[in-house]
Write a protein that holds these residues in place. Sequence first.
Motif, mmCIF file in Angstrom:
data_model
loop_
_atom_site.group_PDB
_atom_site.id
_atom_site.type_symbol
_atom_site.label_atom_id
_atom_site.label_comp_id
_atom_site.label_asym_id
_atom_site.label_seq_id
_atom_site.Cartn_x
_atom_site.Cartn_y
_atom_site.Cartn_z
ATOM 1 N N VAL A 35 -13.151 7.700 -8.264
ATOM 2 C CA VAL A 35 -12.251 6.634 -8.722
ATOM 3 C C VAL A 35 -11.087 7.262 -9.476
ATOM 4 C CG1 VAL A 35 -12.051 4.520 -10.061
ATOM 5 C CG2 VAL A 35 -14.198 5.059 -8.880
ATOM 6 N N PRO A 36 -9.846 7.043 -9.021
ATOM 7 C CA PRO A 36 -8.697 7.699 -9.647
ATOM 8 C C PRO A 36 -8.267 7.015 -10.935
ATOM 9 C CG PRO A 36 -7.958 6.257 -7.898
ATOM 10 C CD PRO A 36 -9.466 6.203 -7.876
ATOM 11 N N LYS A 37 -7.394 7.683 -11.653
ATOM 12 C CA LYS A 37 -6.756 7.073 -12.830
ATOM 13 C C LYS A 37 -5.543 6.278 -12.349
ATOM 14 C CE LYS A 37 -8.274 10.503 -16.222
ATOM 15 N NZ LYS A 37 -9.309 11.100 -15.364
ATOM 16 N N GLY A 38 -5.803 5.323 -11.505
ATOM 17 C CA GLY A 38 -4.760 4.532 -10.888
ATOM 18 C C GLY A 38 -5.357 3.660 -9.807
ATOM 19 N N PRO A 39 -4.537 3.128 -8.906
ATOM 20 C CA PRO A 39 -5.004 2.119 -7.953
ATOM 21 C C PRO A 39 -5.885 2.673 -6.834
ATOM 22 C CG PRO A 39 -2.711 2.652 -7.541
ATOM 23 C CD PRO A 39 -3.091 3.362 -8.811
ATOM 24 N N VAL A 40 -6.780 1.815 -6.359
ATOM 25 C CA VAL A 40 -7.564 2.053 -5.147
ATOM 26 C C VAL A 40 -7.123 1.022 -4.115
ATOM 27 C CG1 VAL A 40 -9.855 2.060 -4.099
ATOM 28 C CG2 VAL A 40 -9.548 2.946 -6.420
ATOM 29 N N VAL A 41 -6.772 1.495 -2.925
ATOM 30 C CA VAL A 41 -6.431 0.619 -1.802
ATOM 31 C C VAL A 41 -7.454 0.875 -0.709
ATOM 32 C CG1 VAL A 41 -4.716 0.028 -0.056
ATOM 33 C CG2 VAL A 41 -3.976 0.645 -2.374
ATOM 34 N N GLN A 42 -8.085 -0.179 -0.227
ATOM 35 C CA GLN A 42 -9.116 -0.042 0.806
ATOM 36 C C GLN A 42 -8.737 -0.865 2.024
ATOM 37 O OE1 GLN A 42 -13.094 -1.074 -0.482
ATOM 38 N NE2 GLN A 42 -14.047 -0.367 1.412
ATOM 39 N N VAL A 43 -8.719 -0.210 3.193
ATOM 40 C CA VAL A 43 -8.353 -0.868 4.450
ATOM 41 C C VAL A 43 -9.571 -0.851 5.367
ATOM 42 C CG1 VAL A 43 -6.781 -0.878 6.413
ATOM 43 C CG2 VAL A 43 -5.992 -0.023 4.185
ATOM 44 N N ALA A 56 0.834 -1.210 0.000
ATOM 45 C CA ALA A 56 0.000 0.000 0.000
ATOM 46 C C ALA A 56 0.861 1.249 0.000
ATOM 47 C CB ALA A 56 -0.933 -0.003 1.212
ATOM 48 N N LEU A 57 1.919 1.257 0.804
ATOM 49 C CA LEU A 57 2.801 2.421 0.867
ATOM 50 C C LEU A 57 3.554 2.610 -0.447
ATOM 51 C CD1 LEU A 57 3.690 4.704 2.689
ATOM 52 C CD2 LEU A 57 5.473 3.224 3.610
ATOM 53 N N GLU A 58 3.951 1.520 -1.072
ATOM 54 C CA GLU A 58 4.603 1.618 -2.383
ATOM 55 C C GLU A 58 3.694 2.322 -3.391
ATOM 56 O OE1 GLU A 58 5.427 -2.402 -3.384
ATOM 57 O OE2 GLU A 58 7.291 -2.520 -2.216
ATOM 58 N N LEU A 59 2.429 1.925 -3.419
ATOM 59 C CA LEU A 59 1.481 2.531 -4.350
ATOM 60 C C LEU A 59 1.249 4.003 -4.008
ATOM 61 C CD1 LEU A 59 -1.117 -0.386 -4.536
ATOM 62 C CD2 LEU A 59 0.498 0.288 -6.327
ATOM 63 N N LEU A 77 -6.086 6.349 -4.690
ATOM 64 C CA LEU A 77 -6.984 6.577 -3.555
ATOM 65 C C LEU A 77 -6.711 5.524 -2.491
ATOM 66 C CD1 LEU A 77 -9.457 7.962 -2.210
ATOM 67 C CD2 LEU A 77 -10.909 6.326 -3.430
ATOM 68 N N LEU A 78 -6.449 5.991 -1.268
ATOM 69 C CA LEU A 78 -6.317 5.117 -0.108
ATOM 70 C C LEU A 78 -7.522 5.361 0.793
ATOM 71 C CD1 LEU A 78 -4.824 3.199 1.840
ATOM 72 C CD2 LEU A 78 -3.540 5.196 2.677
ATOM 73 N N VAL A 79 -8.338 4.353 0.996
ATOM 74 C CA VAL A 79 -9.561 4.449 1.802
ATOM 75 C C VAL A 79 -9.312 3.786 3.148
ATOM 76 C CG1 VAL A 79 -12.018 3.922 1.929
ATOM 77 C CG2 VAL A 79 -10.953 4.354 -0.296
ATOM 78 N N LEU A 80 -9.522 4.534 4.220
ATOM 79 C CA LEU A 80 -9.309 4.017 5.572
ATOM 80 C C LEU A 80 -10.625 3.990 6.337
ATOM 81 C CD1 LEU A 80 -6.079 6.000 6.591
ATOM 82 C CD2 LEU A 80 -6.215 3.704 5.598
ATOM 83 N N GLY A 81 -11.125 2.800 6.637
ATOM 84 C CA GLY A 81 -12.276 2.667 7.535
ATOM 85 C C GLY A 81 -13.566 3.232 7.000
ATOM 86 N N SER A 82 -13.830 3.057 5.723
ATOM 87 C CA SER A 82 -15.116 3.482 5.156
ATOM 88 C C SER A 82 -15.699 2.359 4.319
ATOM 89 C CB SER A 82 -14.964 4.722 4.275
ATOM 90 O OG SER A 82 -16.192 5.000 3.607
ATOM 91 N N ARG A 83 -17.007 2.178 4.450
ATOM 92 C CA ARG A 83 -17.696 1.164 3.658
ATOM 93 C C ARG A 83 -18.009 1.656 2.247
ATOM 94 N NH1 ARG A 83 -22.095 -0.261 8.428
ATOM 95 N NH2 ARG A 83 -20.590 -1.065 9.955
ATOM 96 N N LEU A 84 -17.741 2.932 1.991
ATOM 97 C CA LEU A 84 -17.982 3.546 0.680
ATOM 98 C C LEU A 84 -19.437 3.364 0.239
ATOM 99 C CD1 LEU A 84 -14.705 2.660 -1.255
ATOM 100 C CD2 LEU A 84 -15.269 4.767 -0.044
ATOM 101 N N GLY A 85 -20.336 3.696 1.157
ATOM 102 C CA GLY A 85 -21.755 3.667 0.835
ATOM 103 C C GLY A 85 -22.177 4.906 0.061
#
Length: 589
Positions: free
Chosen positions: A313-321, A204-207, A293-301
């Motif tokens: 949604v970015p033009k690249g990776p999404v990381v969800q924790v 995740a940190l690499e991205l 996009l790094l998502v921390l603690g959200s259900r993305l409702g």
Amino acid sequence: MVDENVATRILRYLDLEEVDTVFGIPGGALGNVLVSLKDARQRMTYVVCRQETGAAYAADGYHRATGKLGVVMVTSGPGATNALTGTMNAQADGSAVLTLSGEVPEVNFGMGYLQEGIDGRLDVDAVYRAATGYSSVLTSPAQTGTIVGQALRDALTIPRQAVHLSLPNDVAGQTVPANVVFPPSTSSYRATPGGVSLVEARRALELLVAAKRPLVLVGNGCRFPLRGPHRAKLAALADRYGIPLATTPDGKAVFPEEHPLSLRVYGTGSCEWPYYWFTPTLVDPSSPPYDMLLVLGSRLGGFATNKWDPRLVPKGPVVQVDADASVIARAFPVELGIVGEVGAFLDALDVLSKEFPPDPAAVAARKKLVAAIHDRSPFADPKARDSEEVPMHPAALMKCIDGSLPDGAMVFTDAGNCVGWVEHYLVPREGIEVHSALDMGPMGFGVGATMGAKRGAPDRTCVGVVGDGAFMMHGNEVSTAHAHGIGAIWVVLYDDDLHMVTQGQEQFFPDPKDPTAWEHLYRLGSPDIPAFARALGAEAYDVKSPREASDALRKAYEGAAKGRPQVVVARIDPRPVPPYYQKGPGSRQ
């Protein structure tokens, strides 16, 4: 202990959990529990509410304020069903709440006993199992340790949950067998998840470091971790790499909105600033695109994503924790999903960041872009917040609240238009918390939760921002606050209408033949809310201008500090529409 009955044993479990308050309404099916509560009254207060739904909202607020288990105790049948809405809402928002409903004697199951709720047509256990994280019926004293322990494990895990126990009155009075040993500490029967994969955290940190225009989106699941040292770790990470942060609406103020890298709220009622980050060329034509996009603690409702707006949604990776595996990638595809506790993830990034030196030029460019975004107004209507007109603009009322809140205050937002006004125009400084219930969105949450929070944290100022419809629905809990010397404060947005519905219908279902048709269908009948509040024991203020509102709030804080509930009825201009439907600055160019 010798000859300890089930009811007393359950209260001893609550003692272990450091619970000093339970909320509810007594009844015959709680008979033996009420005896045990009477005997425990020196260490545990039974706050008798005016309706069981309000009691469950209060327990939710108590949990949010203290971090401890919120407890509701109600009678069988209608008592249990009335508490259901508030319990279900706690489950939806990740609050640790135990609802204990009394039940008719087990020996009379199926015989038509008054208010029967298990073995008759109303199966309370089945209803709660469908709405909470755990529900069970305690039918034998020998089960006490097993079932109570399971309820507490499920309630206080991560993410936290609402749970339910049904307790037949005769079982509550029976002696717990001597071989059912009482635990010496909470660690004897429950453990809290607190780990994360270091391999996944490193990826995740690499991205994050490789991206040109990353964003961190902080949700309500970060609330408890960011109350402690993890907030500083997140801020340090953002500063080290020059990465901006936004919160979801139900995570509002979890990360300080006045931080130099904050883009405040994104989602329903969004701040203007995140849209500039999504389309950075609006600020700097040479800027690279938003690409991580790094998502921390959200259900993305729906509320967290502005109904799944594709610009998030970015033009690249999404990381969800998230600690809940079931919500990862539920809304959007992800490059990396991490099942883990947010605090542990931030601990890992704090350590791993030493392996990833920042690019000074990229960091400077990102910070420069955020500063340029901050030069633009965060508000859809900047003039509204500074308005002195009468009746007052709701945005101007939010500025009055902002300017008056004492340090460490907690704000509880109800359902309805007040959500849009608070999310967009309230800018709480660091240390002030904002709580809402945006998954279920029940009217009246802000009424009961404010009282419960103040009961749990008497040294903090607790303010509910509620609509007049919601206050008329659950404002009877002002009487509860008065009876127990709870100095809660409610600011009631008075427009004599269910305006979220009215304005929503006008927006989505306009009537070209009768453009004003919706304006008269959901009126409330001009209730005298100040008189209503005073009749229930509150000090009440009827205000029409920002100046009057500021003066009334000052008096309300003084009165609340003396243990007297306070109600500020703010007569707002009914014409402005909250910024629910705005699409950000990019859509206007």
